[in-house]
Design a protein around this motif. Structure first.
Motif, PDB file in Angstrom:
ATOM      1  N   SER A  39      -6.875  -2.629   1.213  1.00  0.00           N
ATOM      2  CA  SER A  39      -6.240  -3.809   1.796  1.00  0.00           C
ATOM      3  C   SER A  39      -7.319  -4.778   2.258  1.00  0.00           C
ATOM      4  CB  SER A  39      -5.351  -3.400   2.972  1.00  0.00           C
ATOM      5  OG  SER A  39      -4.701  -4.531   3.511  1.00  0.00           O
ATOM      6  N   TYR A  40      -7.206  -6.015   1.800  1.00  0.00           N
ATOM      7  CA  TYR A  40      -8.133  -7.082   2.171  1.00  0.00           C
ATOM      8  C   TYR A  40      -7.365  -8.148   2.951  1.00  0.00           C
ATOM      9  CZ  TYR A  40     -11.166  -4.826  -1.234  1.00  0.00           C
ATOM     10  OH  TYR A  40     -11.928  -3.904  -1.916  1.00  0.00           O
ATOM     11  N   ALA A  41      -8.033  -9.165   3.410  1.00  0.00           N
ATOM     12  CA  ALA A  41      -7.399 -10.190   4.229  1.00  0.00           C
ATOM     13  C   ALA A  41      -6.248 -10.891   3.508  1.00  0.00           C
ATOM     14  CB  ALA A  41      -8.431 -11.226   4.678  1.00  0.00           C
ATOM     15  N   LYS A  42      -6.412 -11.171   2.205  1.00  0.00           N
ATOM     16  CA  LYS A  42      -5.402 -11.961   1.498  1.00  0.00           C
ATOM     17  C   LYS A  42      -4.643 -11.207   0.419  1.00  0.00           C
ATOM     18  CE  LYS A  42      -7.680 -16.299   2.433  1.00  0.00           C
ATOM     19  NZ  LYS A  42      -8.164 -17.564   1.908  1.00  0.00           N
ATOM     20  N   HIS A  43      -4.967  -9.942   0.177  1.00  0.00           N
ATOM     21  CA  HIS A  43      -4.285  -9.182  -0.870  1.00  0.00           C
ATOM     22  C   HIS A  43      -4.551  -7.684  -0.703  1.00  0.00           C
ATOM     23  CE1 HIS A  43      -8.364  -9.537  -2.509  1.00  0.00           C
ATOM     24  NE2 HIS A  43      -8.092  -8.424  -3.167  1.00  0.00           N
ATOM     25  N   VAL A  44      -3.833  -6.916  -1.491  1.00  0.00           N
ATOM     26  CA  VAL A  44      -4.096  -5.483  -1.619  1.00  0.00           C
ATOM     27  C   VAL A  44      -4.577  -5.290  -3.044  1.00  0.00           C
ATOM     28  CG1 VAL A  44      -3.079  -3.164  -1.631  1.00  0.00           C
ATOM     29  CG2 VAL A  44      -2.354  -4.838   0.079  1.00  0.00           C
ATOM     30  N   SER A  45      -5.590  -4.485  -3.197  1.00  0.00           N
ATOM     31  CA  SER A  45      -6.158  -4.234  -4.518  1.00  0.00           C
ATOM     32  C   SER A  45      -5.937  -2.781  -4.901  1.00  0.00           C
ATOM     33  CB  SER A  45      -7.664  -4.541  -4.491  1.00  0.00           C
ATOM     34  OG  SER A  45      -8.250  -4.269  -5.733  1.00  0.00           O
ATOM     35  N   ILE A  46      -5.536  -2.572  -6.148  1.00  0.00           N
ATOM     36  CA  ILE A  46      -5.540  -1.216  -6.687  1.00  0.00           C
ATOM     37  C   ILE A  46      -6.632  -1.206  -7.733  1.00  0.00           C
ATOM     38  CG2 ILE A  46      -3.637  -1.703  -8.297  1.00  0.00           C
ATOM     39  CD1 ILE A  46      -2.980   1.421  -7.881  1.00  0.00           C
ATOM     40  N   GLU A  47      -7.563  -0.299  -7.549  1.00  0.00           N
ATOM     41  CA  GLU A  47      -8.747  -0.251  -8.395  1.00  0.00           C
ATOM     42  C   GLU A  47      -8.726   1.027  -9.226  1.00  0.00           C
ATOM     43  OE1 GLU A  47     -12.170  -1.135  -5.965  1.00  0.00           O
ATOM     44  OE2 GLU A  47     -11.107  -2.821  -5.048  1.00  0.00           O
ATOM     45  N   PHE A  48      -9.015   0.866 -10.497  1.00  0.00           N
ATOM     46  CA  PHE A  48      -8.984   1.975 -11.440  1.00  0.00           C
ATOM     47  C   PHE A  48     -10.394   2.361 -11.831  1.00  0.00           C
ATOM     48  CE2 PHE A  48      -5.015  -0.338 -11.840  1.00  0.00           C
ATOM     49  CZ  PHE A  48      -4.099   0.675 -11.628  1.00  0.00           C
ATOM     50  N   ALA A  85       0.828  -1.209   0.000  1.00  0.00           N
ATOM     51  CA  ALA A  85       0.000   0.000   0.000  1.00  0.00           C
ATOM     52  C   ALA A  85       0.862   1.259   0.000  1.00  0.00           C
ATOM     53  CB  ALA A  85      -0.942  -0.004   1.205  1.00  0.00           C
ATOM     54  N   ASP A  86       1.932   1.250   0.767  1.00  0.00           N
ATOM     55  CA  ASP A  86       2.808   2.413   0.840  1.00  0.00           C
ATOM     56  C   ASP A  86       3.471   2.675  -0.514  1.00  0.00           C
ATOM     57  OD1 ASP A  86       4.078   4.528   2.415  1.00  0.00           O
ATOM     58  OD2 ASP A  86       5.924   3.341   2.203  1.00  0.00           O
ATOM     59  N   LYS A  87       3.949   1.627  -1.176  1.00  0.00           N
ATOM     60  CA  LYS A  87       4.569   1.779  -2.494  1.00  0.00           C
ATOM     61  C   LYS A  87       3.546   2.269  -3.522  1.00  0.00           C
ATOM     62  CE  LYS A  87       7.726   1.346  -5.688  1.00  0.00           C
ATOM     63  NZ  LYS A  87       8.805   2.307  -5.812  1.00  0.00           N
ATOM     64  N   LEU A  88       2.338   1.697  -3.500  1.00  0.00           N
ATOM     65  CA  LEU A  88       1.294   2.141  -4.427  1.00  0.00           C
ATOM     66  C   LEU A  88       0.967   3.618  -4.204  1.00  0.00           C
ATOM     67  CD1 LEU A  88      -1.151  -0.894  -4.295  1.00  0.00           C
ATOM     68  CD2 LEU A  88       0.416  -0.293  -6.162  1.00  0.00           C
ATOM     69  N   ARG A  89       0.902   4.012  -2.963  1.00  0.00           N
ATOM     70  CA  ARG A  89       0.624   5.417  -2.638  1.00  0.00           C
ATOM     71  C   ARG A  89       1.704   6.321  -3.211  1.00  0.00           C
ATOM     72  NH1 ARG A  89       1.551   8.546   2.728  1.00  0.00           N
ATOM     73  NH2 ARG A  89       0.310  10.419   2.327  1.00  0.00           N
ATOM     74  N   GLN A  90       2.955   5.943  -3.039  1.00  0.00           N
ATOM     75  CA  GLN A  90       4.057   6.735  -3.589  1.00  0.00           C
ATOM     76  C   GLN A  90       3.932   6.866  -5.103  1.00  0.00           C
ATOM     77  OE1 GLN A  90       7.878   5.142  -2.305  1.00  0.00           O
ATOM     78  NE2 GLN A  90       7.041   4.760  -0.280  1.00  0.00           N
ATOM     79  N   LEU A  91       3.596   5.765  -5.784  1.00  0.00           N
ATOM     80  CA  LEU A  91       3.461   5.793  -7.244  1.00  0.00           C
ATOM     81  C   LEU A  91       2.296   6.683  -7.680  1.00  0.00           C
ATOM     82  CD1 LEU A  91       4.108   2.028  -8.068  1.00  0.00           C
ATOM     83  CD2 LEU A  91       5.664   3.963  -8.471  1.00  0.00           C
ATOM     84  N   ALA A  92       1.181   6.589  -6.982  1.00  0.00           N
ATOM     85  CA  ALA A  92       0.012   7.403  -7.333  1.00  0.00           C
ATOM     86  C   ALA A  92       0.304   8.886  -7.143  1.00  0.00           C
ATOM     87  CB  ALA A  92      -1.208   6.981  -6.513  1.00  0.00           C
ATOM     88  N   LEU A  93       0.943   9.227  -6.046  1.00  0.00           N
ATOM     89  CA  LEU A  93       1.261  10.634  -5.779  1.00  0.00           C
ATOM     90  C   LEU A  93       2.303  11.170  -6.759  1.00  0.00           C
ATOM     91  CD1 LEU A  93       1.298  10.622  -1.876  1.00  0.00           C
ATOM     92  CD2 LEU A  93      -0.439  11.640  -3.381  1.00  0.00           C
ATOM     93  N   ALA A  94       3.168  10.305  -7.261  1.00  0.00           N
ATOM     94  CA  ALA A  94       4.208  10.715  -8.201  1.00  0.00           C
ATOM     95  C   ALA A  94       3.688  10.852  -9.631  1.00  0.00           C
ATOM     96  CB  ALA A  94       5.365   9.717  -8.174  1.00  0.00           C
ATOM     97  N   ALA A  95       2.484  10.371  -9.895  1.00  0.00           N
ATOM     98  CA  ALA A  95       1.940  10.393 -11.257  1.00  0.00           C
ATOM     99  C   ALA A  95       1.739  11.809 -11.779  1.00  0.00           C
ATOM    100  CB  ALA A  95       0.624   9.614 -11.320  1.00  0.00           C
ATOM    101  N   ASN A  96       1.472  12.742 -10.870  1.00  0.00           N
ATOM    102  CA  ASN A  96       1.262  14.135 -11.257  1.00  0.00           C
ATOM    103  C   ASN A  96       1.356  14.974  -9.980  1.00  0.00           C
ATOM    104  OD1 ASN A  96      -0.373  16.669 -11.731  1.00  0.00           O
ATOM    105  ND2 ASN A  96      -0.526  15.753 -13.773  1.00  0.00           N
ATOM    106  N   PRO A  97       1.978  16.141 -10.030  1.00  0.00           N
ATOM    107  CA  PRO A  97       2.109  16.944  -8.813  1.00  0.00           C
ATOM    108  C   PRO A  97       0.779  17.421  -8.227  1.00  0.00           C
ATOM    109  CG  PRO A  97       3.196  18.025 -10.691  1.00  0.00           C
ATOM    110  CD  PRO A  97       2.660  16.733 -11.177  1.00  0.00           C
ATOM    111  N   ASP A  98      -0.292  17.366  -9.010  1.00  0.00           N
ATOM    112  CA  ASP A  98      -1.591  17.841  -8.539  1.00  0.00           C
ATOM    113  C   ASP A  98      -2.508  16.716  -8.037  1.00  0.00           C
ATOM    114  OD1 ASP A  98      -0.980  20.523  -9.102  1.00  0.00           O
ATOM    115  OD2 ASP A  98      -1.502  20.237 -11.204  1.00  0.00           O
ATOM    116  N   VAL A  99      -1.978  15.519  -7.867  1.00  0.00           N
ATOM    117  CA  VAL A  99      -2.784  14.407  -7.366  1.00  0.00           C
ATOM    118  C   VAL A  99      -3.187  14.687  -5.921  1.00  0.00           C
ATOM    119  CG1 VAL A  99      -2.726  11.965  -6.704  1.00  0.00           C
ATOM    120  CG2 VAL A  99      -1.837  12.671  -8.931  1.00  0.00           C
ATOM    121  N   ALA A 100      -4.469  14.467  -5.639  1.00  0.00           N
ATOM    122  CA  ALA A 100      -4.997  14.597  -4.275  1.00  0.00           C
ATOM    123  C   ALA A 100      -5.359  13.212  -3.764  1.00  0.00           C
ATOM    124  CB  ALA A 100      -6.233  15.494  -4.282  1.00  0.00           C
TER     125      ALA A 100
END
Length: 124
Positions: free
Chosen positions: A61-70, A24-39
């Motif tokens: 975050s679920y019991a057996k995985h983390v999901s990134i949903e688009f 989750a932390d890595k995904l968050r970093q990637l999402a925030l890095a996608a554009n400086p104006d990401v909220a």
């Protein structure tokens, strides 16, 4: 959204599963890095990301995985058919390890989703 709520959610994930927190932390970093104006905001039990008011992805975050949903994943190019889901718009990726982030090309999907949401908000 307050950083405090986001940090509380991340700490809750960490207390339940260290690997899920790392994902989750890595995904968050990637999402925030996608554009400086990401909220970001805590909503529906996860962290949702938007640009110019248009949501583009969320981390859950679920019991057996983390999901990134688009939000508009059905419109994203996906030659390898990596994205799961059969709804009209939404698609997701299930991640079990940090290594899945690279092997499933998550960074490119985040960039595409962010660009799509930005274009949509600009009326392009």
């Amino acid at each position: 959204m307050t950083t405090e709520r986001i940090e509380t959610l991340l700490n809750d994930i960490r207390s339940l599963n260290e690997e899920h927190f790392a994902i989750a932390d890595k995904l968050r970093q990637l999402a925030l890095a996608a554009n400086p104006d990401v909220a970001e905001e805590v909503k529906y039990g996860g962290i949702l990301f938007s640009i110019a008011g248009s949501p583009f992805c969320g981390i859950f975050s679920y019991a057996k995985h983390v999901s990134i949903e688009f939000s508009h994943g059905a419109t994203l190019p996906d030659a390898e058919c990596s994205l799961a889901g059969n709804g009209k718009y939404r698609r997701h990726l299930k991640l079990h390890t940090v290594e899945d982030i690279e092997s499933k090309r998550v960074e490119s999907f985040i960039a595409l989703a962010c660009d799509h949401a930005f274009s949509e908000s600009e009326g392009l």
